[in-house]
Design an enzyme around this catalytic site. Structure first.
Site, PDB file in Angstrom:
ATOM      1  CE  LYS A   1      -3.840   4.683  -1.800  1.00  0.00           C
ATOM      2  NZ  LYS A   1      -4.886   4.953  -2.823  1.00  0.00           N
TER       3      LYS A   1
ATOM      4  CE1 TYR B   1      -3.901   2.261   0.643  1.00  0.00           C
ATOM      5  CE2 TYR B   1      -2.522   3.236   2.345  1.00  0.00           C
ATOM      6  CZ  TYR B   1      -3.649   3.278   1.553  1.00  0.00           C
ATOM      7  OH  TYR B   1      -4.523   4.329   1.660  1.00  0.00           O
TER       8      TYR B   1
END
Length: 241
Positions: A161, A157
């Site tokens: 991002k 993650y």
């Protein structure tokens, strides 16, 4: 002053489960006058969210699509244009956090899924909408990054991002001549049901609230943010990212 989005058409992805950020964003844009195409992979969920928005007076169509599939992304854009006539705003929310474990335990398929769901989806939707937005005189694209530094147990993650930020700034540079603004909203921890279930925090009082994030998206969607592009707006609530 609230953003006025009357006459604008917005695509909002990731409008699926009740109590999630996508639902809050869709509601905020509709309340400010935007017509919506909302999208999710699960038909029952996106149809239910559309019904809720229609009951509140919104002009909205639901579209079922997996946004890591190029053909399905094209269908999302085509259905939006067919039903609503134009695209002025794109909000790439689809993705999110689904792998929460020590980095050494992350499987390759988990890594690939997390990166694709967050970065590939935003790329495909942005690329598909870009020429139509340019043709109609520009618009605003809002991606979803994350606030603060990397956090343990969230390696795919975190990486995804970071990729969204690079994607945002690159498309912003390429969209200037077409008057397409490209920014990112970067929430801290958000009080969604899925986040609470996964992370099991003792206290969420300092986490960002869904409506706070939705207000930031609405600001970046409207003409009040006309001079802002290539930026990452952090929305962290009263706590730390």
């Amino acid at each position: 002053m609230s953003a006025n989005l009357h006459g604008k058409v917005a695509i909002v992805t990731g409008v699926s489960n009740e109590g999630q950020v996508g639902q809050a964003v869709a509601r905020a844009l509709a309340a400010r006058g935007a017509s919506l195409a909302i999208c999710a992979r699960t038909e029952a969920n996106v149809v239910a969210r559309a019904a809720e928005l229609k009951a509140e007076g919104a002009n909205v169509i639901p579209v079922v699509a997996s946004l890591t599939d190029e053909a399905q992304v094209k269908r999302l854009v085509d259905e939006t244009l067919s039903a609503l006539g134009r695209i002025d705003v794109v909000v790439n929310i689809a993705g999110g956090l689904s792998v929460y474990k020590p980095s050494a335990e992350v499987a390759v398929d988990e890594w690939t899924r997390e990166v694709n769901n967050n970065v590939l989806s935003a790329f495909l939707v942005t690329r598909a909408a870009f020429p139509h937005m340019a043709k109609s005189g520009g618009g605003s694209i809002i991606n979803f990054a994350r606030a603060g530094n990397a956090q343990a147990n969230m390696l795919p993650y975190n990486v995804a991002k970071a990729g969204v930020v690079a994607l945002t700034r690159t498309f912003a540079l390429e969209g200037k001549d077409a008057h397409i603004r490209v920014n990112a909203v970067a929430p801290g921890l958000v009080d969604t049901g899925s986040n609470v279930a996964m992370m099991q925090p003792k206290d969420t009082s300092n986490w960002a609230k869904r409506d706070e994030i939705a207000d930031a998206v609405a600001f970046l969607s409207g003409d009040q943010s006309i001079g802002i592009t290539g930026q990452v707006l952090e929305v962290t609530g009263w706590g730390y990212a």
